[in-house]
Design an enzyme around this catalytic site. Structure first.
Site, short mmCIF file in Angstrom:
data_model
loop_
_atom_site.label_atom_id
_atom_site.label_comp_id
_atom_site.label_asym_id
_atom_site.label_seq_id
_atom_site.Cartn_x
_atom_site.Cartn_y
_atom_site.Cartn_z
N ARG A 117 -10.45 -2.73 7.57
CA ARG A 117 -11.77 -3.09 7.11
C ARG A 117 -12.67 -2.91 8.45
O ARG A 117 -12.60 -3.40 9.49
CB ARG A 117 -11.89 -4.89 6.46
N HIS A 142 -10.90 1.52 4.45
CA HIS A 142 -10.22 2.80 3.81
C HIS A 142 -11.10 3.70 4.41
O HIS A 142 -10.78 4.61 3.58
CB HIS A 142 -9.21 2.57 2.80
N HIS A 216 -1.03 3.96 2.27
CA HIS A 216 -0.52 3.47 1.55
C HIS A 216 0.25 3.12 0.93
O HIS A 216 -0.39 2.66 -0.05
CB HIS A 216 -1.95 3.28 1.04
N SER A 217 1.48 4.18 0.91
CA SER A 217 2.79 4.09 0.27
C SER A 217 3.23 2.41 -0.45
O SER A 217 2.73 1.44 0.48
CB SER A 217 3.61 4.73 0.62
N ASP A 285 -1.35 -10.12 3.48
CA ASP A 285 -2.13 -9.38 3.07
C ASP A 285 -3.00 -9.05 4.53
O ASP A 285 -3.89 -9.93 5.64
CB ASP A 285 -3.53 -8.96 2.27
N GLN A 322 0.24 -3.25 8.82
CA GLN A 322 -0.56 -4.35 7.46
C GLN A 322 0.59 -4.78 6.66
O GLN A 322 1.14 -3.46 5.86
CB GLN A 322 -1.49 -4.04 7.05
N GLU A 350 1.54 -0.55 6.32
CA GLU A 350 0.57 0.14 7.10
C GLU A 350 0.41 -0.37 8.75
O GLU A 350 0.22 -1.00 8.44
CB GLU A 350 -0.32 -0.07 6.23
C1 GLA Z 1 -5.50 -3.20 2.18
C2 GLA Z 1 -5.57 -4.00 2.33
C3 GLA Z 1 -6.02 -5.18 1.06
C4 GLA Z 1 -6.29 -3.72 0.09
C5 GLA Z 1 -5.65 -2.60 -0.49
C6 GLA Z 1 -5.64 -2.04 -1.60
O1 GLA Z 1 -3.76 -3.17 2.35
O2 GLA Z 1 -5.35 -5.08 3.37
O3 GLA Z 1 -6.92 -5.56 0.65
O4 GLA Z 1 -7.97 -3.73 0.06
O5 GLA Z 1 -5.44 -2.09 0.59
O6 GLA Z 1 -5.93 -3.24 -2.84
#
Ligand code: GLA
Length: 385
Positions: A117, A142, A216-217, A285, A322, A350
């Site tokens: 973000r 993203h 982002h797998s 998250d 992440q 990630e």
């Molecule tokens: C990332 C974000 C999550 C979500 C996913 C997609 O991992 O950190 O909050 O937005 O992407 O859904």
């Protein structure tokens, strides 16, 4: 995988590989089938604008297969052996391009130009303010509305000493999604002979710009149809994280996690303490600050799935990772073979720089300047025990 390409020599091999007829699967000692090493290209449909998309099938001859398409650089399938040597798909995704074009939460995709973000979808660089597409409430997520996960990359098959590789390139034009500078981006996926999916990213620009690329797998080491990933045992080599507000925007602090439900320094089932989290929706998250991160390729995480014995190790050059546990999956996506994806059916690790780094001088910088080359390497290694 229906076909398997034969690889003869190195130079002649590439052409042969791209056009070779199928060679039969070779029997493997412990149950499964091992395909011969190589890379094969096939048509995978067209985008809404009519751009053709290709799917590359990489096979390493050691029991692993990776299917990666030029749309979004998406890993559509990743087959890894379990403890009996039986290869099975360990990532969430769809059987065809249509599934991806209909919209999805970044399954398998390269995310950028800035993953994660950016608060308020704007930032100031060298005295100039840039406004981005806000695609996550008031924030940018993203890379914006049409990030690197939704563009068609140029693919090139490579045979390397480490294993078959796919080189993807994309020139992100100056101003795309509001970002400054033409960004020439290369991502090389190598399926190594050591059962690793290695991802090497590089980028150069003609104007200073933020860059933060990742993959982002969503993994499920027992296979997506097995259900939830909450029983997977996870270790993350991090003793701190970057706390956020409710919209997942970092406060700017770097906080210790000792003993809290965020602490995965000792292998722990992902679901063991998930209910103690105070998040909405419930789940991980979080951006973990890696021990020794950002100083070469270091171990970031290890995941063990007890039923199949599969183990995934993540090494990265990035300072952070992440952990996302598929909290927003809600049964509205139907993936490979008709499997419906519910909350916690996959997890993401990630590797990245910290979220919203453009607004926090104490976070490692994500600004790429003209004379520099952005690099990042992340390796997802597979074994079974
Ligand atoms: C990332 C974000 C999550 C979500 C996913 C997609 O991992 O950190 O909050 O937005 O992407 O859904």
């Amino acid at each position: 995988m229906r076909q398997c390409a034969a690889l003869a020599g190195v130079a002649a091999g590439l052409l042969a590989v791209l056009s070779a007829p199928a060679a039969g699967p070779r029997p493997q000692a412990k149950g499964g089938t091992k395909m011969q090493a190589g890379i094969q290209k096939q048509a995978f449909g067209k985008t809404a604008e009519g751009t053709p998309v290709e799917l590359y099938v990489l096979t390493n001859g050691k029991g692993m297969t990776a299917k990666i398409m030029t749309y979004g650089g998406i890993v559509t399938e990743l087959l890894a052996p379990d403890r009996d040597g039986k290869a099975g798909n360990v990532v969430l995704g769809f059987d065809d391009l249509k599934g991806y074009l209909a919209g999805h939460p970044y399954f398998g995709a390269i995310t950028g130009r800035v993953a994660n973000r950016i608060a308020g979808a704007k930032f100031t660089l060298d005295g100039k303010e840039y406004t981005l597409d806000a695609n996550n409430g008031p924030n940018s997520l993203h890379g914006g509305k049409k990030g690197f996960d939704k563009v068609v990359w140029k693919g090139k098959a490579l045979e390397t000493a480490a294993g078959p590789a796919l080189k993807l390139t994309y020139l992100s034009p100056d101003g795309e999604e509001g970002f400054p500078g033409n960004l020439a981006t290369t991502v090389v996926y190598t399926l190594t002979n050591k059962n690793e999916l290695k991802i090497d990213y590089t980028a150069t620009t003609d104007k200073a710009t933020p860059v933060n690329l990742t993959n982002h797998s969503y993994f499920n080491l027992a296979g997506p149809k097995s259900g939830s990933i909450l029983g997977h045992e996870l270790m993350i080599a991090a003793s701190a994280y970057t706390p956020t507000d409710a919209a997942l925007i970092p406060t700017g602090n770097v906080q210790k996690i000792n003993g809290s439900p965020l602490d995965f320094t000792k292998p722990t089932a992902i679901g063991a303490r998930i209910k103690e989290l105070m998040t909405e929706p419930l789940g991980y998250d979080h951006n973990y600050v890696l021990r020794g991160g950002g100083k070469g390729l270091v171990l970031a995480a290890r995941v063990h799935e007890p039923k199949t014995g599969r183990v995934m190790e993540v090494h990265t050059t990035e300072p952070a990772i992440q952990l996302y546990t598929g909290n927003f999956l809600d049964g509205t996506q139907t993936g490979h073979g008709g499997v419906v994806y519910h909350q916690y059916q996959g997890f993401c690790l990630e590797a990245q720089h910290f979220p919203d780094a453009v607004h926090h001088a104490n976070f490692p910088s994500i600004i790429l300047r003209r004379e520099k080359t952005y690099t990042q390497t992340t390796v997802y290694g597979f074994s079974a025990k």
